[in-house]
Design a protein around this motif. Structure first.
Motif, PDB file in Angstrom:
ATOM      1  N   HIS A 262       0.716  -1.108  -0.015  1.00 53.41           N
ATOM      2  CA  HIS A 262       0.020   0.056   0.048  1.00 53.41           C
ATOM      3  C   HIS A 262       0.900   1.107   0.019  1.00 53.41           C
ATOM      4  CE1 HIS A 262      -4.079  -1.410   0.297  1.00 53.41           C
ATOM      5  NE2 HIS A 262      -3.685  -2.178   0.940  1.00 53.41           N
ATOM      6  N   ILE A 265       1.774   1.962  -3.581  1.00 49.25           N
ATOM      7  CA  ILE A 265       0.397   2.700  -4.146  1.00 49.25           C
ATOM      8  C   ILE A 265       0.189   4.388  -3.850  1.00 49.25           C
ATOM      9  CG2 ILE A 265      -2.011   2.561  -4.271  1.00 49.25           C
ATOM     10  CD1 ILE A 265      -2.105  -0.421  -3.852  1.00 49.25           C
ATOM     11  N   SER A 266       0.478   4.858  -2.653  1.00 45.99           N
ATOM     12  CA  SER A 266       0.299   5.868  -2.219  1.00 45.99           C
ATOM     13  C   SER A 266       1.322   6.843  -3.064  1.00 45.99           C
ATOM     14  CB  SER A 266       0.378   6.137  -0.806  1.00 45.99           C
ATOM     15  OG  SER A 266       1.830   5.899  -0.257  1.00 45.99           O
ATOM     16  N   HIS A 276      -7.264   5.424  -3.024  1.00 46.62           N
ATOM     17  CA  HIS A 276      -6.500   4.450  -2.504  1.00 46.62           C
ATOM     18  C   HIS A 276      -7.220   3.489  -1.449  1.00 46.62           C
ATOM     19  CE1 HIS A 276      -2.271   3.611  -0.439  1.00 46.62           C
ATOM     20  NE2 HIS A 276      -3.076   2.486  -0.529  1.00 46.62           N
ATOM     21  N   GLY A 280      -7.317   0.280  -3.410  1.00 42.21           N
ATOM     22  CA  GLY A 280      -5.921  -0.276  -3.429  1.00 42.21           C
ATOM     23  C   GLY A 280      -5.822  -1.887  -3.310  1.00 42.21           C
TER      24      GLY A 280
END
Length: 380
Positions: A262, A265-266, A276, A280
């Motif tokens: 994660h 992803i951010s 997100h 996500g």
């Protein structure tokens, strides 16, 4: 329920029986002018507010908020004996596909026609009507709320004029095109527009059009494709614009990062906290799918942009197209759009195969410009 506007002969149709009756009448005619009014500010699908049809006398305004039996209109829209005339119809295609599940067949677009009739590209409806009828049409209701009821008299008049005048212009434009022996060219381009619409609506066909997608690795491209197709399905499911799910730039950035957690992803470009949180896990699942593939299962690399040394060839081909268009008295953009010019230049420059499945490269255009370009600029 029929309300008449004496000056314009406007008919308001708001029930299934009246619509069926009008469709029976239109089915006996060779030509009808058609338009739609809709809103799409925060949705994936257009919300239809009104459909307008005219044979040049009566302007029939069909209320989609009170009608629920669309088979008569569906039959009419695909009736091969009735030509449906539009102006700048690409967005109308969305309306008919959403409301009726079909695209108009056959149809004619006066904006396309005018590019051949007077060499004016992307001519507005206001200018078209002035060109042929010397009438000034006000467009003060362009951003109206077409879902509100009742519609104002001004809204009804605006909607009516969009089809009444169009029906009058159509035979005049056809006469100009027949005098130039170009009517069949316009008909071909209208059919090509329908093909292009289908391609644009299919994420399987246009995922690789994301800007600078060619920079991604094969694994990144594979993720981009999976996310692009998923995003389209999700946007339809939620009925929101695709960018509200994830922007193109975010998809590209995820393809570059190939995030496995994660925090990664951010770091994707332009992703919001809300996106997100909502998506996500889906993103990580798609990455996991990519990582399970072998290298020979990845997407093949995309074509890179032509090098700067191809610039002179591009300029020369553009000039050739422009001269050819001027000789024929048609808009250069109608002769060949940039999207079609690029694959021709690439073929001439490095031998890349041409996609002859694209109807815009066949028919009259192949005879008049594609083959002449290939012959003129082929390597000795």
């Amino acid at each position: 329920m029929n309300d008449q506007d004496d000056a314009l002969n406007i008919v308001w149709v708001a029930d299934n029986e009246s619509l069926a009756s009008w469709c029976d009448y239109w089915a006996q005619l060779p030509v009808i002018a058609v338009d739609t009014e809709f809103i799409r500010r925060s949705t994936y699908f257009p919300i239809t507010g009104l459909l307008q049809v005219s044979e040049g006398d009566k302007a029939v305004l069909i209320d989609p908020l009170t009608i629920d039996e669309w088979q008569p209109l569906r039959d009419l829209i695909v009736n091969p004996s009735v030509m449906k005339v539009f102006h700048a119809c690409s967005e109308d295609m969305d309306v008919f596909e959403r409301l009726l599940g079909v695209l108009p067949t056959p149809f004619y677009d006066t904006q396309i026609g005018e590019a051949y009739a007077s060499a004016q590209w992307s001519l507005s409806y206001v200018k078209l009507i002035h060109e042929y009828l010397q009438i000034e049409v006000a467009k003060d209701e362009t951003r109206s709320d077409w879902i509100q009821r009742p519609l104002t008299d001004a809204q009804k008049r605006y909607a009516a004029l969009d089809v009444v005048y169009l029906a009058k212009v159509y035979p005049m434009q056809i006469a100009r095109l027949e005098a130039k022996n170009m009517l069949e060219w316009v008909i071909e381009d209208c059919e090509s527009l329908k093909w292009q619409y289908r391609m644009n609506a299919d994420p399987e066909q246009n995922w690789n059009a994301v800007k600078t997608a060619w920079r991604l690795s094969p694994a990144g491209l594979t993720l981009l494709r999976l996310l692009f197709i998923w995003r389209d399905e999700q946007a339809k499911k939620e009925d929101v614009p695709k960018g509200q799910i994830l922007k193109d730039r975010t998809l590209w950035s995820l393809g570059k990062i190939l995030p496995t957690h994660h925090k990664a992803i951010s770091e994707a470009e332009e992703i919001t906290g809300r996106q997100h949180r909502l998506y996500g896990e889906v993103i990580l699942q798609k990455v996991a799918l990519v990582n399970e593939l072998s290298a020979d299962e990845y997407q093949l690399p995309l074509e890179i942009p032509l090098p700067s040394k191809a610039g002179e060839l591009t300029k020369a081909v553009k000039a050739f197209v422009r001269e050819r268009a001027e000789a024929l008295s048609i808009a250069p953009e109608a002769m060949m759009k940039r999207k079609l010019l690029d694959p021709l230049v690439r073929h001439l420059f490095d031998g890349t195969e041409i996609d002859w499945q694209n109807p815009a490269l066949t028919g009259w255009r192949r005879d008049e410009i594609v083959d002449p370009v290939l012959e003129t600029f082929k390597k000795p």
